[in-house]
Design a protein around this motif. Structure first.
Motif, PDB file in Angstrom:
ATOM      1  N   THR A  79       0.971   4.942  -6.866  1.00 55.67           N
ATOM      2  CA  THR A  79      -0.325   4.313  -7.184  1.00 55.67           C
ATOM      3  C   THR A  79      -1.190   5.235  -8.042  1.00 55.67           C
ATOM      4  N   ALA A  80      -0.997   6.558  -7.929  1.00 57.26           N
ATOM      5  CA  ALA A  80      -1.747   7.502  -8.765  1.00 57.26           C
ATOM      6  C   ALA A  80      -1.441   7.295 -10.249  1.00 57.26           C
ATOM      7  N   GLN A  81      -0.251   6.699 -10.512  1.00 55.15           N
ATOM      8  CA  GLN A  81       0.147   6.406 -11.899  1.00 55.15           C
ATOM      9  C   GLN A  81      -0.161   4.953 -12.283  1.00 55.15           C
ATOM     10  N   LYS A  82      -1.008   4.313 -11.461  1.00 56.15           N
ATOM     11  CA  LYS A  82      -1.461   2.938 -11.720  1.00 56.15           C
ATOM     12  C   LYS A  82      -0.300   1.928 -11.754  1.00 56.15           C
ATOM     13  N   ILE A  83       0.670   2.156 -10.871  1.00 58.76           N
ATOM     14  CA  ILE A  83       1.790   1.218 -10.686  1.00 58.76           C
ATOM     15  C   ILE A  83       1.607   0.561  -9.324  1.00 58.76           C
ATOM     16  N   LYS A  84       1.747  -0.756  -9.271  1.00 62.86           N
ATOM     17  CA  LYS A  84       1.525  -1.484  -8.025  1.00 62.86           C
ATOM     18  C   LYS A  84       2.707  -1.320  -7.068  1.00 62.86           C
ATOM     19  N   VAL A  85       2.398  -1.213  -5.766  1.00 65.34           N
ATOM     20  CA  VAL A  85       3.446  -1.100  -4.753  1.00 65.34           C
ATOM     21  C   VAL A  85       3.363  -2.285  -3.787  1.00 65.34           C
ATOM     22  N   PHE A  86       4.514  -2.799  -3.438  1.00 62.25           N
ATOM     23  CA  PHE A  86       4.618  -3.920  -2.492  1.00 62.25           C
ATOM     24  C   PHE A  86       5.538  -3.485  -1.365  1.00 62.25           C
ATOM     25  N   MET A  87       5.093  -3.684  -0.123  1.00 60.98           N
ATOM     26  CA  MET A  87       5.855  -3.242   1.039  1.00 60.98           C
ATOM     27  C   MET A  87       6.714  -4.382   1.572  1.00 60.98           C
ATOM     28  N   LEU A  88       8.015  -4.124   1.725  1.00 66.01           N
ATOM     29  CA  LEU A  88       8.956  -5.139   2.197  1.00 66.01           C
ATOM     30  C   LEU A  88       9.551  -4.738   3.550  1.00 66.01           C
ATOM     31  N   LEU A  89       9.527  -5.660   4.504  1.00 65.63           N
ATOM     32  CA  LEU A  89      10.175  -5.559   5.819  1.00 65.63           C
ATOM     33  C   LEU A  89       9.527  -4.537   6.769  1.00 65.63           C
ATOM     34  N   LEU A 112       5.282  -8.015   2.903  1.00 65.43           N
ATOM     35  CA  LEU A 112       5.985  -9.146   3.529  1.00 65.43           C
ATOM     36  C   LEU A 112       6.860  -8.585   4.639  1.00 65.43           C
ATOM     37  N   ILE A 113       6.534  -8.954   5.861  1.00 65.57           N
ATOM     38  CA  ILE A 113       7.336  -8.497   7.000  1.00 65.57           C
ATOM     39  C   ILE A 113       7.661  -9.688   7.906  1.00 65.57           C
ATOM     40  N   PRO A 114       8.787  -9.620   8.621  1.00 64.70           N
ATOM     41  CA  PRO A 114       9.074 -10.627   9.638  1.00 64.70           C
ATOM     42  C   PRO A 114       8.367 -10.250  10.935  1.00 64.70           C
ATOM     43  N   ASN A 115       8.349 -11.165  11.887  1.00 70.52           N
ATOM     44  CA  ASN A 115       7.735 -10.872  13.180  1.00 70.52           C
ATOM     45  C   ASN A 115       8.773 -10.176  14.068  1.00 70.52           C
ATOM     46  N   HIS A 251      15.836 -12.543   8.427  1.00 70.48           N
ATOM     47  CA  HIS A 251      14.946 -11.706   7.619  1.00 70.48           C
ATOM     48  C   HIS A 251      15.661 -11.031   6.456  1.00 70.48           C
ATOM     49  N   VAL A 252      16.986 -11.092   6.439  1.00 74.13           N
ATOM     50  CA  VAL A 252      17.750 -10.561   5.311  1.00 74.13           C
ATOM     51  C   VAL A 252      17.379 -11.282   4.012  1.00 74.13           C
ATOM     52  N   THR A 253      16.808 -12.479   4.138  1.00 80.96           N
ATOM     53  CA  THR A 253      16.437 -13.292   2.964  1.00 80.96           C
ATOM     54  C   THR A 253      15.066 -12.933   2.399  1.00 80.96           C
ATOM     55  N   LEU A 254      14.290 -12.126   3.103  1.00 79.26           N
ATOM     56  CA  LEU A 254      12.883 -11.952   2.731  1.00 79.26           C
ATOM     57  C   LEU A 254      12.675 -11.203   1.421  1.00 79.26           C
ATOM     58  N   GLY A 255      13.678 -10.455   0.968  1.00 80.76           N
ATOM     59  CA  GLY A 255      13.572  -9.851  -0.362  1.00 80.76           C
ATOM     60  C   GLY A 255      13.422 -10.916  -1.437  1.00 80.76           C
ATOM     61  N   ALA A 256      14.090 -12.044  -1.234  1.00 77.22           N
ATOM     62  CA  ALA A 256      13.971 -13.160  -2.175  1.00 77.22           C
ATOM     63  C   ALA A 256      12.557 -13.727  -2.165  1.00 77.22           C
ATOM     64  N   TYR A 257      11.989 -13.857  -0.968  1.00 79.35           N
ATOM     65  CA  TYR A 257      10.624 -14.379  -0.875  1.00 79.35           C
ATOM     66  C   TYR A 257       9.624 -13.387  -1.470  1.00 79.35           C
ATOM     67  N   SER A 270      -1.744 -16.121  -7.185  1.00 76.63           N
ATOM     68  CA  SER A 270      -2.218 -15.619  -5.894  1.00 76.63           C
ATOM     69  C   SER A 270      -2.572 -14.145  -6.002  1.00 76.63           C
ATOM     70  N   LYS A 271      -3.268 -13.615  -4.988  1.00 75.67           N
ATOM     71  CA  LYS A 271      -3.661 -12.219  -4.950  1.00 75.67           C
ATOM     72  C   LYS A 271      -2.851 -11.475  -3.890  1.00 75.67           C
ATOM     73  N   ALA A 272      -3.001 -10.162  -3.887  1.00 79.83           N
ATOM     74  CA  ALA A 272      -2.283  -9.332  -2.908  1.00 79.83           C
ATOM     75  C   ALA A 272      -2.683  -9.718  -1.491  1.00 79.83           C
ATOM     76  N   LYS A 273      -1.679  -9.843  -0.617  1.00 79.16           N
ATOM     77  CA  LYS A 273      -1.947 -10.174   0.783  1.00 79.16           C
ATOM     78  C   LYS A 273      -0.838  -9.616   1.653  1.00 79.16           C
ATOM     79  N   ARG A 274      -1.154  -9.429   2.932  1.00 79.23           N
ATOM     80  CA  ARG A 274      -0.169  -8.977   3.908  1.00 79.23           C
ATOM     81  C   ARG A 274       0.355 -10.214   4.626  1.00 79.23           C
ATOM     82  N   VAL A 275       1.644 -10.485   4.468  1.00 75.70           N
ATOM     83  CA  VAL A 275       2.245 -11.702   5.016  1.00 75.70           C
ATOM     84  C   VAL A 275       3.205 -11.334   6.148  1.00 75.70           C
ATOM     85  N   LYS A 276       3.005 -11.939   7.317  1.00 76.94           N
ATOM     86  CA  LYS A 276       3.971 -11.835   8.415  1.00 76.94           C
ATOM     87  C   LYS A 276       4.645 -13.195   8.537  1.00 76.94           C
ATOM     88  N   HIS A 277       5.953 -13.240   8.218  1.00 75.60           N
ATOM     89  CA  HIS A 277       6.659 -14.520   8.113  1.00 75.60           C
ATOM     90  C   HIS A 277       7.545 -14.751   9.339  1.00 75.60           C
TER      91      HIS A 277
END
Length: 326
Positions: A79-89, A112-115, A251-257, A270-277
């Motif tokens: 993020t210090a280099q102004k690159i966006k990060v998305f957290m998966l699983l 995006l994380i599963p429950n 949850h193996v499919t969540l990378g696709a989502y 849409s905007k950045a959000k924390r999703v629990k699927h």
């Protein structure tokens, strides 16, 4: 760019991470996303060095998995280099997220994380129901052995909390041992082989399918396969039918989502959000066998992943049932 913590192919911790990448790539192809993946091969020290690769490539998004607490260092550098990060699983913890500066927070693209709590609870519930069905003495104590992935990953912690919640709700359960086997089939085999020598076990609850399979091998070698129920989490596609009593997965499919959600961000939909699927299902559901056959045959290229975009003319909910394309 996806920083995959696992291996690119078959390995001692199962097929989960190669399959995560498979689904991500199928979705990326449909959504016109150029996906690059680098693998840490379960080496979390190596993974910390991946910030350099991301910064050199300058992707629109870096997809990161917070395993064993390595994400904070990566997020800070990227993020210090102004690159966006998305957290998966595995997301950042609330404490880690709150520790980001306002500028860093601007480049946190959500998660995006599963429950995982539900996964741990459901696995215990399914195993318990099965043993009660075959046990005429419902008042007797059921002895459970728990095999955990690690002590720090949010997914591992949440699955353990789900198991503990089920145990608390059911007084006839006796947790006879709880140990970490680092998601590994071999480590699970060695630990269960030792525990079986001095403990009576009815159920083995494992935080992933690889450890469950290692436990199964140990139980078979000890000649106790007929008296024990063993279950895991992941829906690994290399496990013979009937090898485990139950597996919880999806949850193996969540990378696709994740690809869908990032495409929507890039389009400004849409905007950045924390999703629990709530993606998890147990292997006793009807869709399981159909899904696993399609995965083994790598038939998910037949699925149109653009249908999961919220602005699609016939937008579909991202679910196991809607992924299955005959």
């Amino acid at each position: 760019m996806f920083l995959n913590p696992g291996h690119p192919s078959n390995n001692p911790t199962g097929h989960f991470w190669p399959n995560v990448n498979y689904f991500m790539q199928e979705a990326a192809d449909d959504l016109n996303i150029n996906l690059t993946t680098i693998y840490a091969n379960r080496n979390h020290i190596l993974m910390k060095s991946f910030a350099k690769d991301v910064i050199e490539n300058k992707p629109d998004f870096a997809v990161i998995v917070n395993e064993k607490g390595v994400a904070t260092s990566l997020v800070n550098k990227i993020t210090a280099q102004k690159i966006k990060v998305f957290m998966l699983l595995n997301d950042l913890t609330n404490e880690e997220l709150n520790a980001l500066t306002p500028e860093q927070r601007e480049y946190y693209a959500g998660s995006l994380i599963p429950n995982n709590f539900d996964a741990g609870f459901t696995l215990a519930e399914q195993l318990h129901q099965s043993i009660n069905f075959s046990n005429s003495d419902s008042q007797s104590k059921v002895n459970i052995l728990a095999l955990h992935g690690d002590e720090t990953s949010p997914a591992s912690i949440a699955r353990a909390e789900g198991l503990q919640s089920f145990i608390t709700d059911n007084r006839n359960i006796n947790l006879i041992d709880s140990t970490v086997a680092n998601w590994s089939k071999q480590q699970a085999y060695e630990k269960v082989s030792g525990i079986l020598k001095h403990q009576k076990i009815d159920i083995i609850w494992a935080a992933n399918d690889a450890m469950a399979c290692g436990a199964t091998s140990a139980v078979i070698n000890a000649g106790k396969a007929d008296s024990m129920l063993i279950g895991g989490i992941n829906w690994d596609d290399d496990i013979p039918l009937g090898r485990l009593s139950v597996s919880v997965g999806g949850h193996v499919t969540l990378g696709a989502y994740a690809m869908v959600l990032l495409k929507e961000q890039w389009l400004g939909v849409s905007k950045a959000k924390r999703v629990k699927h709530s993606i998890f299902q147990h292997s006793n559901v009807e869709a399981y066998e159909t899904f696993m056959t399609a995965l083994k045959q790598k038939r998910f290229h037949r699925c149109d992943f653009t249908q999961f975009l919220s602005n699609h003319t016939k937008a579909q909910t991202f679910s196991i049932e809607n992924l299955i394309c005959h």
